[in-house]
Design a protein around this motif. Structure first.
Motif, PDB file in Angstrom:
ATOM      1  N   LEU A   1       0.805  -1.223   0.000  1.00  0.00           N
ATOM      2  CA  LEU A   1       0.000   0.000   0.000  1.00  0.00           C
ATOM      3  C   LEU A   1       0.842   1.279   0.000  1.00  0.00           C
ATOM      4  O   LEU A   1       0.342   2.345  -0.354  1.00  0.00           O
ATOM      5  CB  LEU A   1      -0.943  -0.014   1.205  1.00  0.00           C
TER       6      LEU A   1
ATOM      7  N   ILE B   1     -11.498 -13.780   1.270  1.00  0.00           N
ATOM      8  CA  ILE B   1     -10.097 -13.331   1.312  1.00  0.00           C
ATOM      9  C   ILE B   1      -9.481 -13.408  -0.087  1.00  0.00           C
ATOM     10  O   ILE B   1      -8.794 -12.487  -0.542  1.00  0.00           O
ATOM     11  CB  ILE B   1      -9.295 -14.185   2.319  1.00  0.00           C
TER      12      ILE B   1
ATOM     13  N   GLY C   1     -10.703 -10.617  -1.980  1.00  0.00           N
ATOM     14  CA  GLY C   1     -10.026  -9.402  -1.497  1.00  0.00           C
ATOM     15  C   GLY C   1      -8.652  -9.250  -2.122  1.00  0.00           C
ATOM     16  O   GLY C   1      -8.214  -8.150  -2.435  1.00  0.00           O
TER      17      GLY C   1
ATOM     18  N   ALA D   1      -7.300  -6.001  -4.081  1.00  0.00           N
ATOM     19  CA  ALA D   1      -6.024  -5.334  -3.804  1.00  0.00           C
ATOM     20  C   ALA D   1      -5.137  -5.337  -5.048  1.00  0.00           C
ATOM     21  O   ALA D   1      -4.560  -4.314  -5.414  1.00  0.00           O
ATOM     22  CB  ALA D   1      -5.325  -6.041  -2.649  1.00  0.00           C
TER      23      ALA D   1
ATOM     24  N   HIS E   1     -16.443  -9.118  -4.133  1.00  0.00           N
ATOM     25  CA  HIS E   1     -15.865  -9.079  -2.783  1.00  0.00           C
ATOM     26  C   HIS E   1     -16.909  -8.575  -1.778  1.00  0.00           C
ATOM     27  O   HIS E   1     -17.064  -9.124  -0.690  1.00  0.00           O
ATOM     28  CB  HIS E   1     -14.625  -8.183  -2.780  1.00  0.00           C
TER      29      HIS E   1
ATOM     30  N   GLN F   1     -14.273  -6.582  10.742  1.00  0.00           N
ATOM     31  CA  GLN F   1     -13.664  -6.636   9.410  1.00  0.00           C
ATOM     32  C   GLN F   1     -14.586  -6.028   8.350  1.00  0.00           C
ATOM     33  O   GLN F   1     -14.128  -5.344   7.444  1.00  0.00           O
ATOM     34  CB  GLN F   1     -13.329  -8.100   9.057  1.00  0.00           C
TER      35      GLN F   1
ATOM     36  N   GLY G   1     -13.664  -2.831   6.164  1.00  0.00           N
ATOM     37  CA  GLY G   1     -13.709  -2.892   4.697  1.00  0.00           C
ATOM     38  C   GLY G   1     -14.463  -1.699   4.142  1.00  0.00           C
ATOM     39  O   GLY G   1     -13.994  -1.029   3.206  1.00  0.00           O
TER      40      GLY G   1
END
Ligand code: HEM
Length: 358
Positions: free
Chosen positions: A49, A224, A227, A231, A275, A316, A320
């Motif tokens: 990131l 995940i 996700g 990302a 997602h 979570q 998010g």
């Protein structure tokens, strides 16, 4: 592989106290390795990131342990970085000081990986030689160590994709492979540690509850994975509203790529929508699992793990949404990646605590 007293020679020799001590020692060591992998995953998120992941253009498992110790070495590494498209397209002219900023995080990520290897291997050898771990467990642990080494190589395979012409980021597919292997290792070590600590299989809960826990594990894993693609594609930088995407529940252009399957991994709108959808189903199923556990009056570790699952999944989900609405600030994105591992941990511990007697 069954976990019984054959894995702990002291017990077979009729020394239950020593066997218990060995079990606790081995489990504590394995859980410590898990904690280190968790930190590694968070560090990986922060590295990605902050745009630091491509700063070291060499893969030197041993000599790379030391950071640059002279100005000449800094200049050499900076010279290498200046040859890749990310420098040209994003960071041109940021100078050696800018380079040092992105270098340190990637170097720390790699150093932490090496440390995990040492913390896994040295106690493995010592405990095996002292007979604290039996013959039956050693091959499994040795295989996990080898997988850890493979993860380092996969990390480099991922980084290398960021040096392709015109590329400023790594391949989303390779990023997902790297994340998945990290989590496979994490779960395998966690499961092994839990089985060492609690070798006796006590049946608790109902078959319906066990089915719900299994479903939670599958859904958390899929969310995940999805996700990882969000990302990898930087899909969190678009559609920064919730719950609608560009004013629609299902975004326009969801199925714009042909063949359709490409949308699941290459289309920003579809990847982000999937997602969100998976996360919503996961959260609902995890909360239903907690409710079923409370109804079945489970106790002890199973109750603790199910409560942790409910709390972690709610946190979570909120993280998010916040990450999305604030257009992925590095701190929130890193926290979202780290808490994902806690959700998975709670689901796996619940599964272990409620597993069936064979
Ligand atoms: C059960 C709930 C959830 C889980 C387990 C989960 C898991 C993950 C994981 C593991 C990643 C990053 C993977 C990687 O960096 O390789 C990720 C990224 C992301 N997630 Fe979630 N997520 C959940 C819920 C949500 C929700 C509800 C939203 C928003 C509506 C959301 C938005 C995002 C965004 C924007 C990213 C990209 C952030 C970045 O670029 O680092 N997530 N998620």
């Amino acid at each position: 592989m069954p976990f019984d007293d054959r894995n702990f020679p002291a017990a077979a020799a009729g020394a239950p106290d020593a066997a218990l001590r060995n079990r606790r020692l081995v489990a504590t060591w394995l859980f410590s390795v898990c904690a280190m992998i968790w930190v590694m995953i968070a560090l990986g998120g922060a590295t990605r990131l902050t745009g630091s992941g491509l700063s070291i253009m060499e893969w030197a498992p041993l000599s790379g342990t030391l950071p640059p110790l002279s100005e000449a070495e800094w200049q050499r590494l900076y010279g290498l970085y200046q040859q890749i498209p990310q420098y040209e397209l994003l960071n041109k002219g940021f100078g050696i000081d800018g380079f040092k900023q992105i270098f340190w995080l990637e170097w720390t990520h790699r150093l932490w990986g090496r440390l995990i290897g040492v913390v896994f291997l040295l106690p493995l050898i010592v405990l095996a030689v002292r007979g604290a771990i039996g013959r039956h467990l050693v091959p499994r642990l040795a295989l996990l160590f080898a997988l850890g080494g493979l993860q380092g190589a996969v990390g480099w395979f991922m980084v290398a994709s960021g040096f392709f012409p015109d590329s400023t980021t790594v391949s989303p597919y390779r990023l997902v492979v790297h994340l998945t292997l990290a989590l496979v290792l994490y779960v395998a070590i966690l499961w092994t540690g839990l089985s060492v600590l609690r070798p006796v299989r006590v049946l608790s809960g109902t078959p319906g509850l066990r089915r719900l826990v299994k479903l939670s594990v599958v859904l958390v894993s899929l969310t995940i994975l999805a996700g990882g693609f969000v990302a990898g594609l930087r899909a969190g930088l678009d559609y920064n509203t919730f719950p609608l995407m560009d004013g629609r529940l299902v975004p326009e252009g969801y199925a714009r790529l042909v063949p359709f399957l490409r949308n699941l991994t290459e289309n920003v709108a579809a990847v982000q929508f999937d997602h969100r959808l998976l996360a919503t189903v996961t959260a609902l199923v995890a909360l239903a699992t907690l409710a079923a556990g409370l109804r079945a009056r489970v106790t002890g570790l199973a109750l603790g793990a199910l409560l942790a699952l409910g709390v972690a999944v709610a946190a979570q989900y909120a993280l998010g949404v916040a990450t999305l609405l604030l257009v992925v600030p590095p701190a929130l994105g890193t926290a979202h990646q780290a808490v994902a591992v806690l959700v998975l941990t709670a689901a796996i511990v619940s599964l272990h605590a409620l597993r069936r007697v064979s």
